[in-house]
Design a protein around this motif. Sequence first.
Motif, short mmCIF file in Angstrom:
data_model
loop_
_atom_site.label_atom_id
_atom_site.label_comp_id
_atom_site.label_asym_id
_atom_site.label_seq_id
_atom_site.Cartn_x
_atom_site.Cartn_y
_atom_site.Cartn_z
N LEU A 74 0.86 -1.18 0.00
CA LEU A 74 0.00 0.00 0.00
C LEU A 74 0.89 1.23 0.00
N ALA A 75 0.57 2.19 -0.85
CA ALA A 75 1.42 3.36 -1.02
C ALA A 75 1.24 4.35 0.13
N ALA A 76 2.33 4.98 0.48
CA ALA A 76 2.34 6.12 1.40
C ALA A 76 2.83 7.34 0.63
N PRO A 77 2.64 8.54 1.16
CA PRO A 77 3.04 9.74 0.40
C PRO A 77 4.52 9.77 0.05
N GLY A 78 4.81 10.42 -1.09
CA GLY A 78 6.20 10.67 -1.46
C GLY A 78 6.97 9.45 -1.90
N GLY A 79 6.28 8.43 -2.39
CA GLY A 79 6.97 7.24 -2.87
C GLY A 79 7.28 6.22 -1.79
N ALA A 80 6.86 6.47 -0.57
CA ALA A 80 7.06 5.51 0.52
C ALA A 80 5.99 4.43 0.47
N VAL A 81 6.17 3.39 1.29
CA VAL A 81 5.18 2.33 1.40
C VAL A 81 4.71 2.23 2.85
N ARG A 82 3.49 1.76 3.01
CA ARG A 82 2.91 1.65 4.34
C ARG A 82 3.50 0.44 5.06
N ALA A 83 4.10 0.65 6.19
CA ALA A 83 4.76 -0.42 6.94
C ALA A 83 3.79 -1.54 7.26
N GLY A 84 4.23 -2.76 7.03
CA GLY A 84 3.41 -3.94 7.32
C GLY A 84 2.56 -4.40 6.15
N SER A 85 2.47 -3.58 5.11
CA SER A 85 1.64 -3.96 3.96
C SER A 85 2.45 -4.62 2.85
N GLU A 86 3.77 -4.70 3.00
CA GLU A 86 4.64 -5.19 1.93
C GLU A 86 4.37 -6.67 1.63
N ARG A 87 4.34 -6.99 0.33
CA ARG A 87 4.21 -8.37 -0.11
C ARG A 87 5.24 -8.63 -1.21
N VAL A 88 6.09 -9.62 -1.00
CA VAL A 88 7.03 -10.03 -2.04
C VAL A 88 6.25 -10.72 -3.16
#
Length: 393
Positions: A74-88
């Motif tokens: 899940l995207a966060a502002p400025g090109g960051a990602v929302r912690a805990g949402s990452e999926r390989v």
Amino acid sequence: MTETDNACSWIRSWGASPQAAHDGLGSLDDHPPLADVTLRQVVRVGGGGRRVRIRFTNEFGTGPLTIGAAQLALAAPGGAVRAGSERVLTFSGATAVTVPAGAPVLSDPVDMSLPALAELSISLYLPERVETCTCHDPALDTGWTIPGDAVAAPTLPENAGDLPVRALISAVESVPDAPAKAIVVLGDSRTDGAGSTPDTHHSWPELLAERLETGYVVNQGISGNRMLNDGIGAAALARFDRDVLATPGLGCVVLSIGANDIAISFAPRDDGSLADFLKMFPGAPVTTDDVIAGHRQLIARARERGVRVYGTTIAPFEGSELYTPAGENARQTVNEWIRTGGAFDAVLDFDTVWRDAAHPGRIRDDFHAGDHLHGSDAGYRALADSVDLSLFS
């Protein structure tokens, strides 16, 4: 539920029609080569779901494409990602894949609670040089390049650069929480969202998805696209099977195409800058009968799949450099057929929404982006707001 059951329930929740880089607007012409680089791109889906997969594309590549690693979050502002949402992302269980020239590849599904209208961050690492990038040109959502393998980076590093196209990604698909159908819009720059404010999701199909709240609206517009001839992107008749009929969960097609066929065919012929622009559009001029016949072909092919087909009238373009009185007459002729010919299941009268009541050949001043051709944010909002939502129930 078995994997076969899941496959039957997949639905497309976002799309971008693939193009060859040289068949777009040239946004990659002066861009550094894509090699040993991570691409991070943000897309906003229409409807959500509980499982997600990504369709990567090498369909216009001239050689194999190697994806060394990929991640969804899940995207966060400025090109960051929302912690805990990452999926390989994996491919048949492997973290890397080589995609043959001319082919797409689907990632393995990942379990993910995906809300409607969510912004997804998709990162992919390219360890080898991409000689010919399959892309969608331009991208109205900011994307970035990061040197090396930065797929798992939680934020953008300082050495990130801009990515001016939608590169190597053509679709997001999900398993919805309840039965649903996809609405696919086939169109040109006015569908693509040209003239709208970047990073605001103000194309009219995206705004329609907002109105539908859980609407799986897939924007398959290409800026500069025509129905009958290639040029900027493959012609709509040529890409219809790939971009529309092959859509998982397809329920309805909206045809919003033909404006460029008319405008290019009847455009002024001179030796100035317009002449250079028109060189991007090969093929003989077409007639109104040709455009109507093209619509009939698309309608017939869609109805073979048992889906509803809606058509939009062609909005005005007087005041643009492409305008001629003969082109205006052709637009009116095609619009009369769209409105009264009975070929569509319903008509979305975008011409009526946009035209200036005092000067019907022109777009209202507050509805165009300053070029008398493409919509402003307000113009695209007006189109989306004019659509009868009961057509999709």
